[in-house]
Design a protein around this motif. Structure first.
Motif, PDB file in Angstrom:
ATOM      1  N   UNK A 167       0.743  -0.982  -0.092  1.00 23.22           N
ATOM      2  CA  UNK A 167      -0.046   0.316  -0.359  1.00 23.22           C
ATOM      3  C   UNK A 167       0.798   0.890   0.104  1.00 23.22           C
ATOM      4  N   UNK A 168       2.317   1.463   0.101  1.00 24.48           N
ATOM      5  CA  UNK A 168       2.900   2.640   0.804  1.00 24.48           C
ATOM      6  C   UNK A 168       3.178   2.692  -0.795  1.00 24.48           C
ATOM      7  N   UNK A 169       3.498   2.065  -1.476  1.00 21.74           N
ATOM      8  CA  UNK A 169       3.702   2.765  -3.061  1.00 21.74           C
ATOM      9  C   UNK A 169       2.576   3.116  -3.338  1.00 21.74           C
ATOM     10  N   UNK A 170       2.112   2.938  -2.889  1.00 25.76           N
ATOM     11  CA  UNK A 170       0.586   3.648  -4.170  1.00 25.76           C
ATOM     12  C   UNK A 170       0.709   5.369  -3.354  1.00 25.76           C
ATOM     13  N   UNK A 171       0.024   5.783  -4.655  1.00 25.73           N
ATOM     14  CA  UNK A 171       0.073   7.777  -4.463  1.00 25.73           C
ATOM     15  C   UNK A 171      -1.073   7.363  -3.756  1.00 25.73           C
ATOM     16  N   UNK A 194      -5.882  -2.602 -20.176  1.00 27.89           N
ATOM     17  CA  UNK A 194      -6.166  -2.186 -18.471  1.00 27.89           C
ATOM     18  C   UNK A 194      -7.328  -3.213 -17.924  1.00 27.89           C
ATOM     19  N   UNK A 195      -7.545  -3.324 -16.848  1.00 29.40           N
ATOM     20  CA  UNK A 195      -7.754  -4.031 -15.982  1.00 29.40           C
ATOM     21  C   UNK A 195      -9.432  -3.904 -17.020  1.00 29.40           C
ATOM     22  N   UNK A 196      -9.911  -5.376 -17.224  1.00 23.55           N
ATOM     23  CA  UNK A 196     -10.915  -6.095 -17.951  1.00 23.55           C
ATOM     24  C   UNK A 196     -12.251  -5.361 -17.088  1.00 23.55           C
ATOM     25  N   UNK A 197     -12.191  -6.290 -15.658  1.00 22.06           N
ATOM     26  CA  UNK A 197     -13.492  -6.135 -14.992  1.00 22.06           C
ATOM     27  C   UNK A 197     -12.765  -5.970 -13.552  1.00 22.06           C
ATOM     28  N   UNK A 198     -13.338  -5.451 -12.698  1.00 22.31           N
ATOM     29  CA  UNK A 198     -13.260  -4.264 -11.927  1.00 22.31           C
ATOM     30  C   UNK A 198     -14.818  -4.535 -11.326  1.00 22.31           C
ATOM     31  N   UNK A 199     -14.623  -5.180  -9.428  1.00 26.13           N
ATOM     32  CA  UNK A 199     -16.058  -5.437  -9.272  1.00 26.13           C
ATOM     33  C   UNK A 199     -17.243  -6.033  -9.967  1.00 26.13           C
ATOM     34  N   UNK A 200     -16.735  -6.592 -11.343  1.00 29.32           N
ATOM     35  CA  UNK A 200     -17.695  -7.576 -11.961  1.00 29.32           C
ATOM     36  C   UNK A 200     -18.175  -6.739 -13.600  1.00 29.32           C
ATOM     37  N   UNK A 226      -8.817   2.858  -4.659  1.00 28.36           N
ATOM     38  CA  UNK A 226      -9.228   2.395  -3.433  1.00 28.36           C
ATOM     39  C   UNK A 226      -7.476   1.177  -2.931  1.00 28.36           C
ATOM     40  N   UNK A 227      -7.346   1.672  -4.642  1.00 25.54           N
ATOM     41  CA  UNK A 227      -6.050   0.638  -4.405  1.00 25.54           C
ATOM     42  C   UNK A 227      -5.029   0.199  -2.985  1.00 25.54           C
ATOM     43  N   UNK A 283      -5.068  -3.920  -4.935  1.00 23.64           N
ATOM     44  CA  UNK A 283      -3.976  -3.464  -4.787  1.00 23.64           C
ATOM     45  C   UNK A 283      -3.143  -4.744  -6.322  1.00 23.64           C
ATOM     46  N   UNK A 284      -2.996  -6.218  -5.400  1.00 20.96           N
ATOM     47  CA  UNK A 284      -2.784  -7.279  -6.224  1.00 20.96           C
ATOM     48  C   UNK A 284      -3.363  -7.167  -7.358  1.00 20.96           C
ATOM     49  N   UNK A 285      -4.561  -6.442  -7.917  1.00 22.60           N
ATOM     50  CA  UNK A 285      -5.066  -6.484  -9.483  1.00 22.60           C
ATOM     51  C   UNK A 285      -4.484  -5.602 -10.041  1.00 22.60           C
ATOM     52  N   UNK A 286      -3.877  -4.254  -9.120  1.00 19.59           N
ATOM     53  CA  UNK A 286      -2.802  -3.063 -10.023  1.00 19.59           C
ATOM     54  C   UNK A 286      -1.185  -4.035 -10.108  1.00 19.59           C
ATOM     55  N   UNK A 287      -1.385  -4.912  -8.913  1.00 18.27           N
ATOM     56  CA  UNK A 287       0.062  -5.477  -9.633  1.00 18.27           C
ATOM     57  C   UNK A 287      -0.018  -6.268 -10.511  1.00 18.27           C
TER      58      UNK A 287
END
Ligand SMILES: Cc1ncc(C[n+]2csc(CCOP(=O)(O)OP(=O)(O)O)c2C)c(N)n1
Ligand SMILES: [Mg+2]
Length: 794
Positions: free
Chosen positions: A49-53, A296-302, A318-319, A326-330
């Motif tokens: 988390x601390x790597x994220x703005x 980019x992410x194909x699906x977020x929260x369905x 809210x990463x 966070x895992x999805x961003x990674x």
């Protein structure tokens, strides 16, 4: 793909394909990194988390498309050694353009602390949309850019402006499918009817159909392909369609499309330049249809995100707080395989850089995009050759813009070879009495010609199109690439570009603080056919408010001039055409106007910006004046002088001071505008406590706004335009707005202590003339003889 294309273009080799894809993936990685990462730029550790703005700001959706275009522009530029710049219409895709600049090294050239290695990458990420860092859009700070793209719609007119008189230049221009819905963009397609294949460069529009704007589909993306194709053909373009969502397939198509487009452009140019072919070129346009937020992410929260409007800004938020996100961003970041793209020092690998051109061929380093570096001072002939003789003020008449037209004709003639001066306007050059320029150049025109046409030529450097937006966009693009110009416009209709000029002023203000940006020529407006002389028109054509708008903007970048006669207009024009990094607004009449000042006096008066005209008043300097008659603008100046004349006749003992203001910013406090007068100077000119009757060209409130801090302000009474307009006689316009000489005399009587009773008879006579005027014009359809025949006879 174009059906009749001779397929002489070699397909991409597998290696080239891998290189292009590596470059694109690297740019995409860097774009995502900028939006999200504060640390762990190369993902050498697990993402925490601390790597994220803390605040996720920026636009992902436009970025992969811009990156794709950049990668492929790089390829053709390098392979063919092209001189090219890019305009990024959806400039909110800033992360993409910054990523590419960093990859090619132009970013480090401009900002040496953002090195092309792990440290520099960390800086690049951190600074993006971060306090003290860089804006989220393509901005003046972005190397290689002449276009902010924040306010959508101006990319294509900027691109055409940049290409004019740059025969060796290719201007690739990405147009967003949302952006394409704007009025300015929709009309900018017609730039191809003005682009001369001999003397101008080429524009390659790339219409990016990623399908969406912010929350809605884009109109053009929902047309069947044949309908869109027909639309673009109707605009005179020859579309090349590239559609897909499989990266390697799209790279192949896009490389072929770029080659095809450049081949066709070269063929048109050669035919025109070597064979004298004068048929209108149907220039290529690439229609690139790829998903918004591609990769980019194909699906977020369905919910689907990639390829939808949800990809516009930050597709995962809210990463920091949400481990799943966070895992999805990674996963997203790792999908680009950064370990293959950057070496152990964080430098881009040779494979990534294989398509990147060198030196000034890099898109971020092309000098055309830092136009001040290419700017040459304009040859301006001696004003003495054009000045009108003035033996006695107010005894002769000239049309100021016609006098200016002779000077501009010489500037046109003297730039015939170098071709770095243009005049733009919405069909008003001749109407504004600048037609002398047609002795030196024609009006650019590539469409059909008829025998009855006049002055239309393929290589003309006057550009007339009935789109103020396009005029403005062309001129901005021309100036930003290091040339000079003038926009001649009706005063009322220049409002149409209010917002564009605001953006240009912001650009100038920002570039003034960027050391590597060289100053460019100022954007000069000549506003004529002004509010007071709309004899043929009327209320719709009466609006002097552009000046108010411009004077709200950065004082360091705006200048407004009201030359009251022909020689003063020459002196002002000379000044503005030499100036840099300003928006200069010059308001001057085209109707016959009294000559008040000799050239010498005009020059001195302009250097002062505001000054006493001793010959016009009765203030002999032996005591303070009883009243100050101030004026700004040609018509108000005439009314003030006529009022001064009446006062001399009827109230000869009154000490009247006449002050003329050319440079309206002189009224501002010295701390607020570089031209502002210190209080002491202002008080000396206008007094601290005498009534000041100020006859002003525009809306009266402006003078109050500018002078409200001055000691004399409670005594300042301003007359100006108060929205009382119609089709009527010239003098009736000033009467209707209480700016006429008789009303000004009444104002003096009302405000100078002791006069109201003593001079009641004079006041009544003045009021009577106004009543007589009313009756006279209704009967005769022309102004009173004493008004028409008035001259300064003192
Ligand atoms: C003149 C103007 N109106 C509204 C906006 C707000 N806005 C920002 S991005 C955007 C959508 C742009 O869509 P498009 O041009 O298709 O670019 P994309 O992000 O899809 O690449 C809008 C409406 C703007 N920037 N400028
Ligand atoms: Mg779009």
């Amino acid at each position: 793909m174009h059906e009749s294309e001779p397929s002489g273009i070699a397909p991409l080799s597998e290696e080239e394909l891998r290189e292009l894809d590596a470059h694109w993936r690297a740019a995409n990685y860097l774009a995502v990194g900028q939006i999200y990462l504060l640390g762990n730029a190369l993902l050498r550790e697990p993402l925490l988390p601390e790597h994220i703005k803390p605040r996720l700001l920026g636009h992902w959706g436009a970025s992969p498309g811009l990156n794709l275009v950049h990668t492929h522009v790089n390829r053709v530029v390098k392979q063919r050694d092209l001189d090219a710049i890019c305009i990024w219409g959806p400039g909110h895709g800033g992360p993409a353009v910054l990523a590419n600049s960093w990859l090619e090294g132009s970013y480090t050239d401009a900002y040496p602390d953002v090195t092309r290695d792990a440290d520099g990458m960390a800086r690049l990420f951190r600074q993006f949309s971060f306090p003290g860092g860089v804006p989220s859009h393509v901005a003046p700070e972005t190397p290689g850019s002449i276009h902010e793209g924040g306010e959508l719609g101006y990319s294509l007119s900027h691109a055409y402006g940049a290409a004019l008189d740059n025969p060796g230049l290719l201007v690739a221009c990405v147009v967003g499918d949302g952006e394409a819905e704007t009025g300015p963009l929709a009309t900018a397609w017609h730039g191809n009817k003005f682009l001369d294949p001999v003397h101008d460069g080429a524009v390659l529009p790339i219409l990016h159909l990623n399908g969406y704007k912010i929350a809605n589909p884009a109109v053009l993306a929902r047309l069947p392909e044949d309908e869109l194709d027909a639309l673009l053909r109707g605009y005179g373009h020859d579309p090349i369609h590239v559609t897909g969502d499989d990266p390697l397939a799209v790279h192949r198509l896009m490389a072929h499309a770029m080659d095809t487009a450049v081949d066709r452009i070269t063929a048109f140019q050669q035919a025109a330049r070597t064979e004298g072919d004068t048929s209108r070129a149907h220039w290529p346009v690439i229609v690139l249809r790829t998903p918004k937020g591609w990769t980019g992410p194909a699906v977020v929260d369905g919910k689907p995100v990639e390829g939808t409007w949800r990809a516009h800004q930050v597709p995962l938020n809210q990463v920091r707080d949400n481990p799943e996100r966070l895992a999805q961003l990674s996963d997203w970041l790792r999908s680009y395989r950064p370990e293959d793209l950057f070496d152990e020092h964080g430098r881009p690998t040779p494979q990534v850089l294989a398509c990147v051109p060198d030196g000034q061929r890099r898109i971020g380093s092309n000098p055309h995009a830092n136009g001040g570096r290419l700017l040459h001072a304009l040859p301006i002939p001696p004003l003495e050759h054009y000045a009108v003789p003035v033996d006695k003020p107010g005894s002769t008449l000239h049309e100021p813009t016609r006098v200016l037209g002779d000077l501009l004709a010489q500037v046109m003639a003297d730039t015939a070879e170098r071709r770095d001066f243009r005049i733009v306007g919405p069909d008003e050059t001749a109407s504004n009495r600048l037609q002398a320029v047609y002795t030196a150049t024609g009006k650019a025109w590539q469409a059909e010609l008829l025998d009855s046409d006049e002055h239309l030529t393929r290589d003309g450097r006057v550009m007339e199109i009935l789109s103020e937006h396009t005029c403005q966009g062309w001129l901005e693009g021309y100036l930003l690439t290091g040339r000079h110009g003038l926009f001649s416009c009706y005063e009322a209709f220049v409002h149409i570009v209010d917002s564009m000029v605001s953006q240009h002023i912001k650009w100038l203000r920002t570039t003034r603080r960027i050391p590597w940006r060289a100053p460019i020529a100022s954007l000069n407006y000549l506003l004529t056919s002004h509010v007071w002389r709309q004899d043929h028109n009327g209320f719709s054509h009466q609006d002097p408010g552009f000046v108010d708008h411009v004077l709200n903007k950065s004082p360091e970048a705006v200048r407004v001039y009201f030359p009251p006669d022909a020689n003063t207009l020459l002196a002002v024009a000379d000044h503005v055409l030499r100036s840099r990094d300003y928006v200069n607004v010059v308001v001057a009449g085209k109707q016959p106007c009294f000559d008040w000042l000799t050239l010498e006096e005009a020059r001195t008066h302009c250097s002062r910006g505001a000054g006493i005209w001793p010959w016009a008043g009765t203030d002999d300097g032996s005591r303070e004046p009883d009243v100050v008659l101030a004026c700004a603008g040609d018509v108000p100046t005439q009314e003030v002088l006529a009022a001064s004349d009446l006062l001399r006749e009827h109230l000869p003992e009154l000490a009247v001071r006449v002050v003329n203001v050319v440079d309206i910013a002189r009224l501002m406090p010295a701390e607020e505008h570089p031209h502002g007068m210190p209080d002491r100077e202002f008080d000396a000119l206008f007094t601290r406590d005498r009534p000041v009757i100020f006859a002003y060209h525009g809306y009266p409130w402006l003078i109050h706004r500018l002078a409200y801090r001055r000691a004399v302000h409670p005594q300042v009474h301003v007359r100006g335009y108060k929205e009382s307009g119609t089709t009527t006689t010239p003098f009736d316009m000033v009467v209707r707005n209480d700016l006429d000489r008789y009303r000004l005399v009444m104002d003096v009587i009302d405000r100078v202590p002791g006069l109201s009773v003593r001079a009641a008879a004079v006041r009544q006579r003045m009021a009577d003339v106004r009543i007589r005027h009313e009756a006279w014009i209704r009967e005769h359809g022309a102004d009173l003889p004493e008004v028409v025949d008035w001259t300064w006879h003192r």
